[in-house]
Motif scaffolding. Structure first.
Motif, PDB file in Angstrom:
ATOM      1  N   ASP A 236      -4.959   5.966  -2.303  1.00 11.85           N
ATOM      2  CA  ASP A 236      -5.883   4.844  -2.891  1.00 11.85           C
ATOM      3  C   ASP A 236      -5.703   3.729  -1.734  1.00 11.85           C
ATOM      4  O   ASP A 236      -6.829   3.075  -1.224  1.00 11.85           O
ATOM      5  CB  ASP A 236      -5.494   4.308  -4.127  1.00 11.85           C
ATOM      6  N   LEU A 237      -4.714   3.356  -1.192  1.00 12.16           N
ATOM      7  CA  LEU A 237      -4.424   2.342  -0.329  1.00 12.16           C
ATOM      8  C   LEU A 237      -5.115   2.644   1.124  1.00 12.16           C
ATOM      9  O   LEU A 237      -5.763   1.903   1.735  1.00 12.16           O
ATOM     10  CB  LEU A 237      -2.901   1.892  -0.176  1.00 12.16           C
ATOM     11  N   ARG A 238      -4.969   3.962   1.522  1.00 17.29           N
ATOM     12  CA  ARG A 238      -5.409   4.488   2.657  1.00 17.29           C
ATOM     13  C   ARG A 238      -7.179   4.458   2.708  1.00 17.29           C
ATOM     14  O   ARG A 238      -7.670   3.998   3.500  1.00 17.29           O
ATOM     15  CB  ARG A 238      -4.934   5.654   2.955  1.00 17.29           C
ATOM     16  N   ARG A 239      -7.491   4.653   1.614  1.00 19.86           N
ATOM     17  CA  ARG A 239      -9.063   4.620   1.425  1.00 19.86           C
ATOM     18  C   ARG A 239      -9.517   3.288   1.313  1.00 19.86           C
ATOM     19  O   ARG A 239     -10.627   3.020   2.165  1.00 19.86           O
ATOM     20  CB  ARG A 239      -9.324   5.219  -0.043  1.00 19.86           C
ATOM     21  N   LEU A 240      -8.744   2.314   1.052  1.00 17.17           N
ATOM     22  CA  LEU A 240      -9.225   0.911   0.842  1.00 17.17           C
ATOM     23  C   LEU A 240      -8.984   0.338   2.398  1.00 17.17           C
ATOM     24  O   LEU A 240      -9.761  -0.541   2.934  1.00 17.17           O
ATOM     25  CB  LEU A 240      -8.198  -0.138  -0.029  1.00 17.17           C
ATOM     26  N   ALA A 241      -7.931   0.937   3.138  1.00 13.35           N
ATOM     27  CA  ALA A 241      -7.593   0.442   4.582  1.00 13.35           C
ATOM     28  C   ALA A 241      -9.022   1.133   5.425  1.00 13.35           C
ATOM     29  O   ALA A 241      -9.238   0.218   6.322  1.00 13.35           O
ATOM     30  CB  ALA A 241      -6.535   0.945   5.048  1.00 13.35           C
ATOM     31  N   ALA A 242      -9.507   2.156   5.109  1.00 20.87           N
ATOM     32  CA  ALA A 242     -10.514   2.586   5.883  1.00 20.87           C
ATOM     33  C   ALA A 242     -11.914   2.038   5.863  1.00 20.87           C
ATOM     34  O   ALA A 242     -12.718   1.785   6.664  1.00 20.87           O
ATOM     35  CB  ALA A 242     -10.848   4.170   5.688  1.00 20.87           C
TER      36      ALA A 242
ATOM     37  N   ARG B  77      -4.317  -2.986   8.097  1.00 20.29           N
ATOM     38  CA  ARG B  77      -2.816  -2.908   8.720  1.00 20.29           C
ATOM     39  C   ARG B  77      -1.806  -2.863   7.654  1.00 20.29           C
ATOM     40  O   ARG B  77      -0.921  -1.843   7.396  1.00 20.29           O
ATOM     41  CB  ARG B  77      -2.505  -3.825   9.772  1.00 20.29           C
ATOM     42  N   ARG B  78      -1.916  -4.103   6.597  1.00 21.44           N
ATOM     43  CA  ARG B  78      -1.025  -4.141   5.875  1.00 21.44           C
ATOM     44  C   ARG B  78      -1.195  -2.948   4.574  1.00 21.44           C
ATOM     45  O   ARG B  78      -0.131  -2.596   3.925  1.00 21.44           O
ATOM     46  CB  ARG B  78      -0.998  -5.581   4.929  1.00 21.44           C
ATOM     47  N   LEU B  79      -2.260  -2.593   4.155  1.00 19.45           N
ATOM     48  CA  LEU B  79      -2.385  -1.513   3.110  1.00 19.45           C
ATOM     49  C   LEU B  79      -1.901  -0.282   3.791  1.00 19.45           C
ATOM     50  O   LEU B  79      -1.262   0.496   2.882  1.00 19.45           O
ATOM     51  CB  LEU B  79      -4.131  -1.325   2.903  1.00 19.45           C
ATOM     52  N   LEU B  80      -2.062   0.151   4.938  1.00 24.76           N
ATOM     53  CA  LEU B  80      -1.122   1.317   5.715  1.00 24.76           C
ATOM     54  C   LEU B  80       0.223   1.075   5.679  1.00 24.76           C
ATOM     55  O   LEU B  80       0.729   2.193   5.293  1.00 24.76           O
ATOM     56  CB  LEU B  80      -1.645   1.475   7.163  1.00 24.76           C
TER      57      LEU B  80
ATOM     58  N   GLY C 146      -2.981  -7.627  -6.047  1.00 25.54           N
ATOM     59  CA  GLY C 146      -3.526  -6.606  -5.676  1.00 25.54           C
ATOM     60  C   GLY C 146      -4.021  -6.618  -4.167  1.00 25.54           C
ATOM     61  O   GLY C 146      -3.509  -7.381  -3.211  1.00 25.54           O
ATOM     62  N   PRO C 147      -4.990  -5.695  -3.700  1.00 26.30           N
ATOM     63  CA  PRO C 147      -5.233  -5.478  -2.315  1.00 26.30           C
ATOM     64  C   PRO C 147      -6.040  -6.725  -1.726  1.00 26.30           C
ATOM     65  O   PRO C 147      -5.698  -7.002  -0.567  1.00 26.30           O
ATOM     66  CB  PRO C 147      -6.371  -4.498  -2.181  1.00 26.30           C
TER      67      PRO C 147
ATOM     68  N   ALA D  38       1.175   2.019   2.064  1.00 25.72           N
ATOM     69  CA  ALA D  38       0.893   3.397   1.793  1.00 25.72           C
ATOM     70  C   ALA D  38       1.838   4.124   2.153  1.00 25.72           C
ATOM     71  O   ALA D  38       2.484   5.231   1.568  1.00 25.72           O
ATOM     72  CB  ALA D  38      -0.597   3.663   2.078  1.00 25.72           C
ATOM     73  N   ALA D  39       2.691   3.740   3.459  1.00 26.35           N
ATOM     74  CA  ALA D  39       3.474   4.524   3.786  1.00 26.35           C
ATOM     75  C   ALA D  39       4.987   4.384   3.118  1.00 26.35           C
ATOM     76  O   ALA D  39       5.728   5.139   3.006  1.00 26.35           O
ATOM     77  CB  ALA D  39       3.996   4.060   5.498  1.00 26.35           C
ATOM     78  N   VAL D  40       5.010   3.065   2.426  1.00 23.31           N
ATOM     79  CA  VAL D  40       6.134   2.966   1.538  1.00 23.31           C
ATOM     80  C   VAL D  40       6.038   4.008   0.361  1.00 23.31           C
ATOM     81  O   VAL D  40       7.174   4.365  -0.217  1.00 23.31           O
ATOM     82  CB  VAL D  40       6.352   1.518   1.318  1.00 23.31           C
ATOM     83  N   LEU D  41       4.883   3.968  -0.087  1.00 24.03           N
ATOM     84  CA  LEU D  41       4.672   4.633  -1.598  1.00 24.03           C
ATOM     85  C   LEU D  41       5.039   6.067  -1.004  1.00 24.03           C
ATOM     86  O   LEU D  41       5.335   6.936  -1.781  1.00 24.03           O
ATOM     87  CB  LEU D  41       3.067   4.515  -1.775  1.00 24.03           C
ATOM     88  N   ASP D  42       4.560   6.580   0.339  1.00 25.83           N
ATOM     89  CA  ASP D  42       4.881   7.890   0.593  1.00 25.83           C
ATOM     90  C   ASP D  42       6.440   8.101   0.836  1.00 25.83           C
ATOM     91  O   ASP D  42       6.983   9.329   0.956  1.00 25.83           O
ATOM     92  CB  ASP D  42       4.429   8.387   1.935  1.00 25.83           C
TER      93      ASP D  42
END
Length: 355
Positions: free
Chosen positions: A15-21, A30-33, A69-70, A36-40
């Motif tokens: 979801d975060l990567r989709r929002l970042a795109a 950049r912050r969303l990515l 939120g975002p 997303a890495a933290v969630l991974d």
């Protein structure tokens, strides 16, 4: 070391990567990515590097994300300091600028920033820098521009009355014509085109001042010009002199340009060679004289400015023939663009039922 702050769980890494795109804000992406890495499961220090930040900064954004939120990952733009002048004071300043200075009181004939800086301090108790005064003026809709000349004997009330009553004036002049006769509104004026020419503004590198040739000789010609804005047409003659004979030739030329079956009403100023009884006005032309000292009512004044700024200024003419050629070429360029004649020349008060 403080424990890592847990991320809210209602957004997945995908979801975060989709929002970042799809985000239009680069820093938010950049912050969303990073999150997303933290969630991974990535180490938070490495995740912070993805977003170009350190671990502590990432921790701060995690808090913002958990709370908002975002949208919380967008930059917060500072609203800056509150204005030092109230809306009422700014409105008063606008009125002061529009009214202009009183020479007896302020000692100047036009406002400069340094003068208004003093006025603002004396009137409102606020001490601005000159540059800030300029910024305030621009924000209020003012520009530093050249004033147009105005005859000291001009009467604005007479001009407004002429425009307001033009329909009645027109009817008084052409009421005897058949009702189905089409009436064309024309404007006429003369301009001197010569060796002592003007210089107009041009684009140049900031900090430079380009040079243009400026002749000091006095050879000149006169361009008699008339336009019918509704039709986008004009009639002109370039002549070596000005006077009744020249005006007669121009009236005859205008007469040939009036549409077949129409009658031209020609608005012009009260120059002696316009009002003389020695003119023979063509049958398809009627003259209506503008109020004295009222060039603003005649759009041909703007036509001259247009010709000079585009084709006649910044030039040197060696001979009279070159002056005539340049004047004729400029006029031909004008009549090749009927939309320009219409745009410059149309006046709501004059073109009753036309346009």
């Amino acid at each position: 070391m403080a424990a890592a702050v847990k991320l809210r769980t209602d957004y997945s890494a995908s979801d975060l990567r989709r929002l970042a795109a799809t985000s239009k804000h680069a820093n938010q992406s950049r912050r969303l990515l990073s999150l997303a890495a933290v969630l991974d499961g990535m180490d938070r220090e490495q995740a912070a590097r993805i977003g170009g930040m350190d671990r502590q900064t990432l921790r701060d954004w995690v808090h913002r994300f958990n709370e908002q939120g975002p949208d919380g990952l967008r930059d917060i733009r500072s609203k800056g300091q509150p204005p030092r002048l109230s809306k009422e004071q700014l409105a008063e300043l606008s009125e002061i600028v529009e009214t202009g200075p009183d020479r007896a009181v302020h000692g100047v004939v036009r406002w400069r920033r340094i003068d208004l800086k003093k006025v603002v301090f004396e009137r409102f108790g606020v001490d601005y820098h000159e540059r800030t005064v300029g910024k305030i003026l621009k924000a209020l809709g003012f520009s530093h521009i050249s004033a147009r000349p105005r005859h000291p004997g001009q009467d604005p009330e007479v001009m407004e009355a002429f425009k307001k009553n033009f329909a009645r004036t027109l009817n008084a002049h052409v009421g005897h014509l058949p009702k189905r006769k089409r009436i064309e509104i024309w404007f006429q004026d003369e301009a001197r085109i010569g060796q002592k020419n003007g210089i107009v503004r041009q684009w140049a590198r900031r900090g430079t001042r380009p040079r243009q040739p400026a002749d000091q000789r006095y050879e000149n010609a006169y361009l008699f010009g008339a336009i019918c804005p509704a039709r986008g047409v004009g009639a002109a003659l370039a002549l070596p002199y000005i006077g009744t004979e020249a005006m007669q030739m121009h009236l005859d030329e205008i007469s040939t340009m009036v549409a077949r079956g129409s009658h031209a009403v020609l608005l012009l100023d009260r120059a002696g060679w316009h009002t003389t009884g020695n003119l023979t006005v063509p049958k398809n032309v009627t003259l209506i004289f503008l109020p004295s000292r009222s060039p603003e009512l005649n759009p041909v004044e703007q036509i001259w400015q247009y010709l000079r700024s585009n084709w006649l200024s910044n030039r040197v003419f060696e001979t009279y023939a070159e002056i005539v050629d340049a004047a004729c070429e400029a006029w031909r360029r004008l009549v090749d663009s009927p939309e320009v004649i219409t745009s410059i020349g149309m006046r709501d008060w004059a073109h009753i039922g036309q346009g």
